[in-house]
Enzyme design. Sequence first.
Site, PDB file in Angstrom:
ATOM      1  CD  GLN A  98       1.741  11.366  36.812  1.00  0.00           C
ATOM      2  OE1 GLN A  98       2.529  10.430  36.925  1.00  0.00           O
ATOM      3  NE2 GLN A  98       2.041  12.587  37.227  1.00  0.00           N
ATOM      4  CB  CYS A 118       3.601  10.456  40.168  1.00  0.00           C
ATOM      5  SG  CYS A 118       4.910  11.381  41.025  1.00  0.00           S
ATOM      6  CG  HIS A 177       7.928   9.087  38.691  1.00  0.00           C
ATOM      7  ND1 HIS A 177       6.814   9.862  38.500  1.00  0.00           N
ATOM      8  CD2 HIS A 177       7.627   7.868  38.168  1.00  0.00           C
ATOM      9  CE1 HIS A 177       5.890   9.148  37.889  1.00  0.00           C
ATOM     10  NE2 HIS A 177       6.349   7.930  37.687  1.00  0.00           N
ATOM     11  CG  ASN A 205       6.271   4.956  35.840  1.00  0.00           C
ATOM     12  OD1 ASN A 205       5.531   5.833  36.270  1.00  0.00           O
ATOM     13  ND2 ASN A 205       7.239   5.198  34.976  1.00  0.00           N
ATOM     14  CD1 TRP A 233       3.791   9.073  34.789  1.00  0.00           C
ATOM     15  CD2 TRP A 233       5.657   8.606  33.653  1.00  0.00           C
ATOM     16  NE1 TRP A 233       4.669  10.116  34.999  1.00  0.00           N
ATOM     17  CE2 TRP A 233       5.827   9.861  34.311  1.00  0.00           C
ATOM     18  CE3 TRP A 233       6.715   8.113  32.892  1.00  0.00           C
ATOM     19  CZ2 TRP A 233       7.000  10.609  34.210  1.00  0.00           C
ATOM     20  CZ3 TRP A 233       7.873   8.860  32.784  1.00  0.00           C
ATOM     21  CH2 TRP A 233       8.022  10.097  33.435  1.00  0.00           C
TER      22      TRP A 233
END
Length: 450
Positions: free
Chosen positions: A38, A44, A201, A225, A227
Amino acid sequence: MHFCFLYLCFSYFSFLVQEICENPEFIIGGANRTDICQGDLGDCWFLAAIACLTLNEKLLFRVIPPDQSFTENYAGIFHFQFWRYGDWIDVIIDDCLPTFNNQLVFTKSSQRNEFWSALLEKAYAKLHGSYEALKGGNTTEAMEDFTGGVTEFYEIKDAPKDLFKIMKKAFERGSLIGCSIDAIVPAQFETRMASGLVKGHAYSVTGVEETTFKAEKVKLVRLRNPWGQVEWNGSWSDNSKEWNIIDKSENARLQHQIKEDGEFWMSFDDFMKNFTKLEICNLTADALESDRLQTWTVSVNEGRWVRGCSAGGCRNFPDTYWTNPQYRLKLLEEDDDPDDNEIVCSFLVALMQKNRRKDRKMGANLYTIGFAIYEVTVVQMHGNKQHLQKDFFLYNASKDRCKSYINMREVSQRFRLPPSEYVIIPSTYEPHQEGEFILRVFSEKRNVSE
């Protein structure tokens, strides 16, 4: 150098991919979930859906046609396919991407010269009118746009006792699964907790397994995740002692890696304690990987709410409720394996409002929507042609309805009713709200909807 044509990027410059790095590649070594990291955009929810998509190559390559590159037959454009309210559409983009200090601003791959995820994000932004339109959302939106599937929601605190079985079965049949942790106040969105998990998230579920630990069966869930970093640090995390105790062959089977890539295992018990929402996107027949998997019979109906004509609001407004669009549903065949010797038909109703994200910049927020189901007789239907009038709803209760009206793009719910004729009434909560919608009915057996 070019200025990006997509809204939100006014503070960035856009460069052609060849200006960002040497030897750019569309896909390197297969498209996988580690290619999705991300950037500065709060999407997200979208990236979690992409990570789920990479687990099913057939689905992935429908969205991302693989016969594209920066060398062979290169023309400066790429195309992607999305499901859009009942149809698959092709979105074509150029390869000019927003940058700052010669670095991609939004989604990027862990490999600097790989660009499929950044280009897919740009195509999805074009579908909705701008990058800014992707700020904030629900993973299920993108899951459905990638598959044409339909999503079921679970509040984990109220989830059925067999939730692990539901997740495992869904994962095995190719469903896309996402989850999240509610943030009570906006200031807590994307806030990292001491456990390594992030509030407000979206995560992807990338594995559902069982293993033996100290002679007992342990249920495990693997999450990612978007990220591409920041992981759970409790039991069964990358560096936890549990991995030293189980057999090495189990480590290999579960693909355990000590790597800061945003992906981690945790026990199902810890999953239940920490996460608050679960979303499972069930695939429709045309997206299924194998004919051996269960298929749905799908009916698709498009409609609109028009002020003063067909925007009647919910049943709290009896003077106008009857003016809402009405859809007949005839359930013809009962389930093969009814419970408790009941003769019932299992089906799922999904009501989706159209174009609200795309029109958000013009003030078009999501409506609060829902639906109810009424049983009718042929006499009440006057030969199946008559719109049910106000008196019918004053004197007849609904046979079933969605749990609540909610301001999401889609409201869906599973039902079990006897074979009969029914009418589904989709509506906004308040009357006089104009908009377009699509009503889908998925049944395990044959149905007629019109």
